[in-house]
Write an enzyme that holds these catalytic residues in place. Structure first.
Site, PDB file in Angstrom:
ATOM      1  CE  LYS A   1       5.353   4.006   0.541  1.00 55.33           C
ATOM      2  NZ  LYS A   1       6.348   3.022   0.101  1.00 55.33           N
TER       3      LYS A   1
ATOM      4  NE  ARG B   1      10.375  -2.623  -4.658  1.00 55.92           N
ATOM      5  CZ  ARG B   1       9.554  -1.800  -4.011  1.00 55.92           C
ATOM      6  NH1 ARG B   1      10.039  -0.897  -3.190  1.00 55.92           N
ATOM      7  NH2 ARG B   1       8.243  -1.904  -4.168  1.00 55.92           N
TER       8      ARG B   1
ATOM      9  N   PRO C   1       0.841  -1.209   0.000  1.00 56.04           N
ATOM     10  CG  PRO C   1      -0.622  -1.511   1.772  1.00 56.04           C
ATOM     11  CD  PRO C   1       0.663  -2.001   1.205  1.00 56.04           C
ATOM     12  CD  GLU C   2       2.976   2.672  -4.352  1.00 57.95           C
ATOM     13  OE1 GLU C   2       3.154   3.810  -4.794  1.00 57.95           O
ATOM     14  OE2 GLU C   2       3.130   1.646  -5.032  1.00 57.95           O
TER      15      GLU C   2
END
Ligand SMILES: [Zn+2]
Length: 280
Positions: A54, A270, A2-3
């Protein structure tokens, strides 16, 4: 993971459902997911919510803060039963379940569950002073008024690391994660490997515009429930922004602008998605 938009959607939900409720019990199932003393929150009324990057806070009447970080697979689920496991498809059993790390019971009988399959997330009880100390290394929140094109540009002058990596560095800016970094760079036509301090002010201004725009659009769409299905709303429903992804998780599919197949590479470990034609 979740961002900013996903955490903000959760915050908005909690703000409209929890304010004024009194915590009658906090049950800790997995001790490593919790830092603090449950005695200090029991009997306390929730009077507000806030968010930095976040990290999500519930503010209590006694001045303490319950801080949540969902990390990879954390979920905050409100209700009594129904929604099931992190991945809604897998398990429809009632909560708490094998991924529940702790849960709050309110004086009206409703409950708030913190589920986290991979256990990287956490919940901490902090004083205001401890919260400030804890968050002191976080950069400016992308949705705060302090996040201006000039601020973004100035921060980027400190490093020649790839722009993609710097956008994910929470000490530079708080809230950007892999989804929105990939898509904002595509919209601003910036190659993800570009050295941060070599990008012109004009291009950085465009990047700023798209970063803020996609955050706001995603919040309106309820955030992104990506392919792992880990992010869900506190009522168990799914976000919808994943249907608006530009390049994220679209490797091999045609670019939405020029039809060139989207490439996937790794930067800083990433997954990084970009159009080799549009982003040079
Ligand atoms: Zn393209």
């Amino acid at each position: 993971m979740p961002e900013l938009p996903e955490v903000e959607v959760v915050r908005l939900f909690l703000d409209s459902h929890l304010i004024g409720k009194t915590i009658s019990k906090l049950e800790i199932i997995t001790p490593k997911s919790f830092f603090g003393d449950s005695n200090f929150v029991e009997g306390q009324k929730i009077i507000g919510t806030s968010r930095l990057g976040k990290q999500l806070s519930l503010n209590l009447e006694n001045g303490l803060i319950i801080l949540f970080h969902l990390k990879m697979t954390g979920q905050v689920i409100f209700g009594d039963s129904v929604f099931g496991h992190p991945t809604p498809k897998e398990d429809k059993t009632s909560l708490p379940n094998k991924s529940t790390r702790l849960f709050f019971t309110f004086s009206d009988g409703s409950k708030l569950f913190f589920n986290d399959q991979r256990k990287f997330g956490w919940v901490k009880v902090l004083t205001k002073t401890e919260l400030i100390e804890f968050q002191k290394n976080l950069g400016v929140d992308i949705l705060s008024p302090a996040f201006t094109p000039k601020h973004l540009y100035n921060q980027l002058q400190y490093t020649s690391r790839p722009i993609k990596t710097v956008l994910l560095d929470q000490s530079f800016f708080a809230g950007v994660g892999n989804i929105y970094a990939n898509d904002a760079l595509f919209l601003a036509k910036i190659h993800p490997f570009s050295a941060s301090n070599k990008i012109s002010l004009k291009t950085v201004t465009l990047l700023h515009h798209f970063l803020v725009q996609i955050m706001i659009e995603s919040i309106k769409a309820g955030g992104s429930t990506a392919k792992d299905n880990k992010y869900i709303h506190p009522d168990g429903s799914l976000g919808q922004h994943q249907f608006s992804f530009q390049v994220y998780q679209r490797a091999g599919e045609p670019c939405l602008v020029c039809q060139t197949p989207i490439k996937r590479i790794k930067i800083g470990g990433r997954g990084t998605f970009y159009c080799p034609n549009c982003q040079k």
